[in-house]
Design a protein around this motif. Sequence first.
Motif, mmCIF file in Angstrom:
data_model
loop_
_atom_site.group_PDB
_atom_site.id
_atom_site.type_symbol
_atom_site.label_atom_id
_atom_site.label_comp_id
_atom_site.label_asym_id
_atom_site.label_seq_id
_atom_site.Cartn_x
_atom_site.Cartn_y
_atom_site.Cartn_z
ATOM 1 N N ARG A 213 -0.995 9.629 0.992
ATOM 2 C CA ARG A 213 -2.361 9.107 0.866
ATOM 3 C C ARG A 213 -2.665 8.119 1.978
ATOM 4 N NH1 ARG A 213 -4.087 7.391 -5.087
ATOM 5 N NH2 ARG A 213 -6.083 7.370 -3.966
ATOM 6 N N VAL A 214 -1.648 7.397 2.405
ATOM 7 C CA VAL A 214 -1.857 6.462 3.515
ATOM 8 C C VAL A 214 -2.190 7.224 4.791
ATOM 9 C CG1 VAL A 214 -0.727 4.754 5.005
ATOM 10 C CG2 VAL A 214 -0.404 4.656 2.513
ATOM 11 N N MET B 47 -10.479 5.898 -2.297
ATOM 12 C CA MET B 47 -9.300 5.095 -1.986
ATOM 13 C C MET B 47 -9.104 4.037 -3.069
ATOM 14 S SD MET B 47 -9.429 4.388 2.132
ATOM 15 C CE MET B 47 -7.782 3.636 2.052
ATOM 16 N N SER B 48 -7.874 3.630 -3.257
ATOM 17 C CA SER B 48 -7.594 2.542 -4.185
ATOM 18 C C SER B 48 -8.097 1.237 -3.597
ATOM 19 C CB SER B 48 -6.088 2.443 -4.441
ATOM 20 O OG SER B 48 -5.402 2.075 -3.248
ATOM 21 N N THR B 49 -8.282 0.239 -4.456
ATOM 22 C CA THR B 49 -8.715 -1.077 -3.971
ATOM 23 C C THR B 49 -7.718 -1.642 -2.977
ATOM 24 O OG1 THR B 49 -9.867 -1.525 -6.052
ATOM 25 C CG2 THR B 49 -9.306 -3.421 -4.681
ATOM 26 N N GLY C 132 -5.752 0.088 -1.038
ATOM 27 C CA GLY C 132 -5.887 0.851 0.199
ATOM 28 C C GLY C 132 -7.103 0.434 0.994
ATOM 29 N N GLN C 133 -8.233 0.250 0.325
ATOM 30 C CA GLN C 133 -9.449 -0.201 1.004
ATOM 31 C C GLN C 133 -9.236 -1.559 1.664
ATOM 32 O OE1 GLN C 133 -12.101 -0.091 -2.357
ATOM 33 N NE2 GLN C 133 -12.987 1.880 -1.773
ATOM 34 N N ALA D 257 -5.738 8.794 4.773
ATOM 35 C CA ALA D 257 -6.869 7.865 4.638
ATOM 36 C C ALA D 257 -7.825 8.025 5.826
ATOM 37 C CB ALA D 257 -6.360 6.428 4.558
ATOM 38 N N SER E 80 2.531 1.628 -3.403
ATOM 39 C CA SER E 80 1.586 1.903 -4.482
ATOM 40 C C SER E 80 0.978 3.304 -4.384
ATOM 41 C CB SER E 80 0.467 0.856 -4.462
ATOM 42 O OG SER E 80 -0.524 1.150 -5.425
ATOM 43 N N ASP E 81 0.518 3.697 -3.211
ATOM 44 C CA ASP E 81 -0.216 4.959 -3.064
ATOM 45 C C ASP E 81 0.620 6.088 -2.489
ATOM 46 O OD1 ASP E 81 -2.263 3.420 -3.952
ATOM 47 O OD2 ASP E 81 -3.575 3.679 -2.227
ATOM 48 N N TRP F 18 0.834 -1.206 0.000
ATOM 49 C CA TRP F 18 0.000 0.000 0.000
ATOM 50 C C TRP F 18 0.871 1.259 0.000
ATOM 51 C CZ3 TRP F 18 -3.383 1.846 4.694
ATOM 52 C CH2 TRP F 18 -4.203 2.899 4.278
ATOM 53 N N TRP G 283 3.074 7.528 0.985
ATOM 54 C CA TRP G 283 2.789 7.683 2.403
ATOM 55 C C TRP G 283 1.788 8.789 2.689
ATOM 56 C CZ3 TRP G 283 3.746 12.169 5.130
ATOM 57 C CH2 TRP G 283 4.569 13.115 4.524
#
Length: 220
Positions: A36-37, A151-153, A155-156, A40, A31-32, A28, A34
Motif C-alpha cells: 500500500r505504501v 489512504m489511512s490517516t 498514510g495521508q 500510494a 501499519s499499512d 506507516w 509495503w
Amino acid sequence: EELLKPWEPISLITVRVILACALLVPMWLLSDGWRRVVQAPWLRGLTIGALGFGTGTVLLLVVQDYTDPITAVLIAASMPVSAVALEVLLDGRRLTKNFLLGAILVLCGGFMATGVDLRQGTYGAGVLFGVLATVLFGWGSRKTVKGLPGMSTLGQSTLTLIGAMLFCIATLAVFLYFGWSGTKTAPLGPWGWSMLLTYAWGALAISQIFWIFGVARLGV
C-alpha cells in the motif's frame, strides 16, 4: 523559542520534519504494509505536502523567529478564519448564522487555550506571512483529506509530511548555496535533544496524525 536561540529557523524546521518522517515512515510501513505504501499516490501527496505543509510551516517558524512566540501562536490560533474562507471558496459552504457563530467561538477558544495576551504580541509586516502560512496549512489539510482518498490517516499524514520534508531540504540547500542567514546550527546537549524530539515527534508527527484524523471528520 528555546531552540531558536542556538539554531536558525530554516535549519531547525528541516531537522524537525526529517525527525518526524523518521518516526512516521516505519509506523506507516508496519501499519499499512509495503504494498500500500508503494501504491500510494506519491506525486499528488508530495505536491500537497510541499505546497501546503512545507511552505506553511517554514513561513510560520520564520515569522516566530522575526517576531516572538506569542505572535506566532496568535497567528496559528486564527486559522479558523482561513478555514472559513477556504470552505466558502472551494466547498461552496454557506455563511449561515450558526456557521459564523461557530467560527467565532473556535477563534475565541484558540486564543483562550493558548493563554496569551493580545497586547504582548509583536505586529508588523511579518504577520502577513503568518496569515499566508495559515492559509497554506489549511489548504494542505483540506487537500490531504479530499485529494488522497482511500489512504489511512497515518498514510495521508506521512506522505504529505515527506513532501514537506523534501521542500524544507530544498529550501535549506538554496539558503546554504547562496550563503543566506537562517541556517545556523549548534551542538545540542541532552536537554536540547529532548526539546528537539518533543518538537519533532510530539508537536509535529503525532499531532499531525490527530489533526488529519479530525479534519477528515470535522473539516478544517
